[in-house]
Design an enzyme around this catalytic site. Structure first.
Site, PDB file in Angstrom:
ATOM      1  N   ASP A  62       4.085   3.818   6.128  1.00 25.27           N
ATOM      2  CA  ASP A  62       3.479   3.538   7.549  1.00 25.27           C
ATOM      3  C   ASP A  62       4.477   2.990   8.663  1.00 25.27           C
ATOM      4  OD1 ASP A  62       3.869   0.948   6.450  1.00 25.27           O
ATOM      5  OD2 ASP A  62       2.768   0.155   8.073  1.00 25.27           O
ATOM      6  N   LYS A  69       0.755  -1.065   0.056  1.00 23.90           N
ATOM      7  CA  LYS A  69       0.259  -0.117   0.079  1.00 23.90           C
ATOM      8  C   LYS A  69       1.047   1.202  -0.100  1.00 23.90           C
ATOM      9  CE  LYS A  69      -2.711  -2.437   3.298  1.00 23.90           C
ATOM     10  NZ  LYS A  69      -2.857  -2.353   4.723  1.00 23.90           N
ATOM     11  N   GLY A  70       2.139   1.239   0.335  1.00 17.31           N
ATOM     12  CA  GLY A  70       3.064   2.113   0.661  1.00 17.31           C
ATOM     13  C   GLY A  70       2.996   3.186  -0.557  1.00 17.31           C
ATOM     14  N   PHE A 123      13.783   5.831  10.370  1.00 17.24           N
ATOM     15  CA  PHE A 123      12.422   5.263   9.877  1.00 17.24           C
ATOM     16  C   PHE A 123      11.550   6.527   9.734  1.00 17.24           C
ATOM     17  CE2 PHE A 123       8.386   3.189  10.345  1.00 17.24           C
ATOM     18  CZ  PHE A 123       8.614   2.061   9.876  1.00 17.24           C
ATOM     19  N   ILE A 124      10.952   6.599   8.413  1.00 13.23           N
ATOM     20  CA  ILE A 124      10.003   7.443   8.095  1.00 13.23           C
ATOM     21  C   ILE A 124       8.653   7.196   7.951  1.00 13.23           C
ATOM     22  CG2 ILE A 124      12.054   9.091   7.133  1.00 13.23           C
ATOM     23  CD1 ILE A 124      11.056   8.200   4.312  1.00 13.23           C
ATOM     24  N   LYS A 169      17.288   4.456   0.848  1.00 15.96           N
ATOM     25  CA  LYS A 169      18.261   4.509   1.848  1.00 15.96           C
ATOM     26  C   LYS A 169      19.344   3.420   1.322  1.00 15.96           C
ATOM     27  CE  LYS A 169      14.896   4.446   5.841  1.00 15.96           C
ATOM     28  NZ  LYS A 169      14.429   3.340   6.769  1.00 15.96           N
ATOM     29  N   GLU A 182       7.483   2.409  -6.236  1.00 14.60           N
ATOM     30  CA  GLU A 182       7.741   1.848  -4.906  1.00 14.60           C
ATOM     31  C   GLU A 182       7.728   3.122  -4.154  1.00 14.60           C
ATOM     32  OE1 GLU A 182       7.777  -0.424  -2.854  1.00 14.60           O
ATOM     33  OE2 GLU A 182       8.621  -2.189  -3.865  1.00 14.60           O
ATOM     34  N   ASP A 183       7.481   2.953  -2.566  1.00 12.56           N
ATOM     35  CA  ASP A 183       7.472   4.066  -1.734  1.00 12.56           C
ATOM     36  C   ASP A 183       9.014   4.353  -1.294  1.00 12.56           C
ATOM     37  OD1 ASP A 183       7.614   1.662  -0.640  1.00 12.56           O
ATOM     38  OD2 ASP A 183       6.182   2.133   1.139  1.00 12.56           O
TER      39      ASP A 183
HETATM   40  P1  IMP Z   1      13.132  -3.708   1.614  1.00 12.00           P
HETATM   41  O1  IMP Z   1      12.927  -5.536   1.446  1.00 12.00           O
HETATM   42  O2  IMP Z   1      13.965  -4.017   2.969  1.00 12.00           O
HETATM   43  O3  IMP Z   1      13.791  -2.972   0.675  1.00 12.00           O
HETATM   44  O4  IMP Z   1      11.680  -3.218   2.200  1.00 12.00           O
HETATM   45  C1  IMP Z   1      11.223  -2.279   1.735  1.00 12.00           C
HETATM   46  C2  IMP Z   1       9.787  -2.082   2.486  1.00 12.00           C
HETATM   47  O5  IMP Z   1       9.963  -1.912   3.742  1.00 12.00           O
HETATM   48  C3  IMP Z   1       9.182  -0.659   1.949  1.00 12.00           C
HETATM   49  O6  IMP Z   1       8.384  -0.953   0.893  1.00 12.00           O
HETATM   50  C4  IMP Z   1       8.446  -0.230   3.102  1.00 12.00           C
HETATM   51  O7  IMP Z   1       7.140  -1.081   3.290  1.00 12.00           O
HETATM   52  C5  IMP Z   1       9.254  -0.963   4.341  1.00 12.00           C
HETATM   53  N1  IMP Z   1       9.924   0.247   4.799  1.00 12.00           N
HETATM   54  C6  IMP Z   1      11.486   0.337   4.607  1.00 12.00           C
HETATM   55  N2  IMP Z   1      11.835   1.576   5.449  1.00 12.00           N
HETATM   56  C7  IMP Z   1      10.735   2.040   5.764  1.00 12.00           C
HETATM   57  C8  IMP Z   1      10.641   3.398   6.386  1.00 12.00           C
HETATM   58  O8  IMP Z   1      11.668   4.223   6.782  1.00 12.00           O
HETATM   59  N3  IMP Z   1       9.207   3.821   6.783  1.00 12.00           N
HETATM   60  C9  IMP Z   1       8.332   2.990   6.582  1.00 12.00           C
HETATM   61  N4  IMP Z   1       8.576   1.893   5.829  1.00 12.00           N
HETATM   62  C10 IMP Z   1       9.710   1.421   5.437  1.00 12.00           C
HETATM   63 MG    MG Z   2       5.166  -0.917   5.419  1.00  6.71          MG
END
Ligand code: IMP
Ligand code: MG
Length: 185
Positions: free
Chosen positions: A165, A49-50, A158-159, A137, A105-106
């Site tokens: 969310d 949903k992000g 963490f944002i 990041k 992607e968010d």
């Molecule tokens: P990855 O597989 O570790 O790259 O995970 C990415 C997912 O983690 C994103 O689509 C978010 O849902 C979640 N996520 C990672 N960092 C944050 C953050 O700072 N705030 C909120 N959600 C995050």
């Molecule tokens: Mg999430």
């Protein structure tokens, strides 16, 4: 947009990106995509949903013909240890064959989710796939995934807000902020 009277402001330690700053980033990316995909078969794919808020704004900043679709994923494995393998919870409606996909992607964090998702999408024989993330990041990367379109690189904090969310909350904040540690401690 109502920011000053927002009841969630008390849970935010620092505003990282204002409504205006986000607007500029989204318009810049929309213009880049519009230039790069002219004459192509563009399909914007939003991962729920992000990315919903970003997608809603980005698609209106894209000035060339485009299709949109949505999918939702969840991680395999229980709780604390994520394998990074994703399971499709809601699949796309459009078969990908022949499309030029921009995956919206968010945030790109460890990269595991996106890496796994890319494998699934490539198996459907699209013409091309590029990655568009509002936030990146880079310090947190575990697997080698790079985004083609990035709104902003951010430090390892963490944002929340603008779709992002914590515990399914704060997605409706119109800006992006760092969540106060008191909220999750
Ligand atoms: P990855 O597989 O570790 O790259 O995970 C990415 C997912 O983690 C994103 O689509 C978010 O849902 C979640 N996520 C990672 N960092 C944050 C953050 O700072 N705030 C909120 N959600 C995050
Ligand atoms: Mg999430």
């Amino acid at each position: 947009m109502s920011v000053d009277n927002n009841e969630m402001l008390g849970d935010i330690e620092e505003v990282l990106f204002s409504v205006g700053q986000i607007d500029e980033m989204v318009k810049r990316i929309g213009a880049e995509i519009s230039k790069d995909y002219r004459g192509k078969n563009l399909l914007l794919v939003s991962v729920l949903k992000g990315s919903i808020v970003f997608m809603a704004d980005l698609m209106r900043s894209v000035t060339i013909p485009a299709r949109i679709d949505f999918m939702a994923t969840s991680s395999y494995g229980s709780g604390t240890v994520s394998t990074g393998e994703v399971k499709i919870v809601k699949d796309l409606d459009i078969p990908l064959k022949g499309y030029d996909i921009v995956l919206v992607e968010d945030i790109l964090d460890s990269g595991k989710t996106l890496n796994s998702l890319l494998g699934i999408l490539w198996s459907r024989k699209p013409h091309s796939i590029k990655i568009c993330t509002l936030f990146d990041k880079p310090e947190r990367r575990d697997v080698d995934v790079q985004a083609d379109y990035v709104g902003a690189q951010i430090p390892d904090k963490f944002i929340v807000g603008y779709g992002l969310d914590y515990d399914e909350k704060y997605r409706n904040l119109p800006f992006v902020g760092v969540l106060s540690p008191e909220v999750y401690n």
